[in-house]
Design an enzyme around this catalytic site. Structure first.
Site, PDB file in Angstrom:
ATOM      1  N   GLY A  30       0.823  -1.207   0.000  1.00 13.44           N
ATOM      2  CA  GLY A  30       0.000   0.000   0.000  1.00 13.44           C
ATOM      3  C   GLY A  30       0.851   1.248   0.000  1.00 13.44           C
ATOM      4  O   GLY A  30       2.061   1.190  -0.212  1.00 13.44           O
ATOM      5  N   ASN A  31       0.208   2.394   0.200  1.00 17.23           N
ATOM      6  CA  ASN A  31       0.939   3.660   0.291  1.00 17.23           C
ATOM      7  C   ASN A  31       0.278   4.546   1.337  1.00 17.23           C
ATOM      8  O   ASN A  31      -0.748   4.191   1.905  1.00 17.23           O
ATOM      9  CB  ASN A  31       1.034   4.331  -1.083  1.00 17.23           C
ATOM     10  N   LYS A  32       0.869   5.714   1.552  1.00 13.54           N
ATOM     11  CA  LYS A  32       0.464   6.548   2.691  1.00 13.54           C
ATOM     12  C   LYS A  32      -0.744   7.429   2.425  1.00 13.54           C
ATOM     13  O   LYS A  32      -1.131   8.208   3.293  1.00 13.54           O
ATOM     14  CB  LYS A  32       1.634   7.456   3.098  1.00 13.54           C
TER      15      LYS A  32
END
Ligand code: CTP
Ligand code: CA
Length: 240
Positions: A33-35
């Site tokens: 995932g990412n932020k």
């Protein structure tokens, strides 16, 4: 600094917004995932609704509640986002790609949970490239609706070779979208996070037509109002 949205300036328009960070599964319980919190995309949906638009919000998992009056379409992966976005694009007057799309996904998804005991040595994850949805939207626009306005987002960092703005200008041309909303990411002066998950944002909006960049700083909603107002102005010019 630029003025914010006016009530009714997007009345009768269909605005398609993507938000949140995609999740690329490795197995049934794990993902890359990412932020992205999705806050800026949700703020854009609220701003577009307030300006009178009909809003479709295609969203990865969000840290904040999306507006109930938008047409909501949850997705998880970049490929799901692509399918949903290309379908909804057919009827959209405006498309805003605020989603943080994973550039790569694991080449294979394990059907069962990956077990430690199956990996005597340190495992290696092979990644494959995801399609660039924004580039596809720009390519499809000409066939469907010449007037359709397409807005990209970019999180840029400068380096030894060039600053963030130079990279952003190059990205705008590469993508071919009408507007690119740019924020500089990475640690702020205090070493704290400057954009992801925060309630405030500072952006520069670049136009492909060469008009001067517009700066906006403030809450993500204030930034969203400026983006929406600029969109309304560009739509107005296009239809004259
Ligand atoms: N985007 C997209 N599809 C992708 C990757 C990005 O539609 N597979 C969109 C994003 O939603 C955003 C814009 O493209 O609106 C710019 O994303 P960004 O990650 O800054 O650009 P990239 O072309 O992926 O370049 P980089 O190597 O800097 O990540
Ligand atoms: Ca990227």
């Amino acid at each position: 600094e630029q003025a914010g949205a006016e009530p009714g300036e997007l009345a009768g328009r269909h605005v398609l917004i993507t938000a949140g960070g995609t999740r690329e599964p490795l197995d049934p319980v794990r993902y890359l995932g990412n932020k992205s919190s999705g806050k800026q995309g949700v703020a854009l949906a609220e701003a577009a609704l307030a300006a009178g638009a009909q809003v479709t919000l295609i969203h990865a998992p969000l840290d904040v509640a999306p507006p109930a009056t938008a047409r909501l379409q949850p997705i998880e992966t970049a490929l799901e986002l692509r399918a949903a976005t290309l379908a909804a694009a057919a009827t959209a007057d405006v498309i805003i790609m605020a989603a943080a799309v994973a550039d790569f996904r694991p080449a294979t998804i394990s059907t069962g949970k990956i077990k430690k005991r199956d990996h005597g040595e340190d495992p290696v994850i092979t990644l494959v490239r995801n399609p660039d949805i924004l580039v596809e939207l720009v390519a499809h626009r000409s066939a469907q609706n010449q007037q359709q306005l397409i807005v990209g987002f970019a999180a840029e960092t400068g380096d030894d070779e060039a600053d963030a703005r130079t990279y952003a200008q190059a990205k705008l041309r590469r993508k071919g979208c009408d507007l690119l909303v740019v924020n500089e990411v990475g640690p702020g002066e205090s070493g704290s996070e400057r954009v992801f998950g925060q309630d405030n944002n500072h952006v520069e909006i670049l136009s492909l037509d060469g008009s001067s960049p517009v700066q906006s700083a403030g809450s993500k909603r204030q930034v969203a109002d400026v983006v929406v107002h600029l969109i309304a102005q560009k739509l107005g010019k296009n239809s004259q």
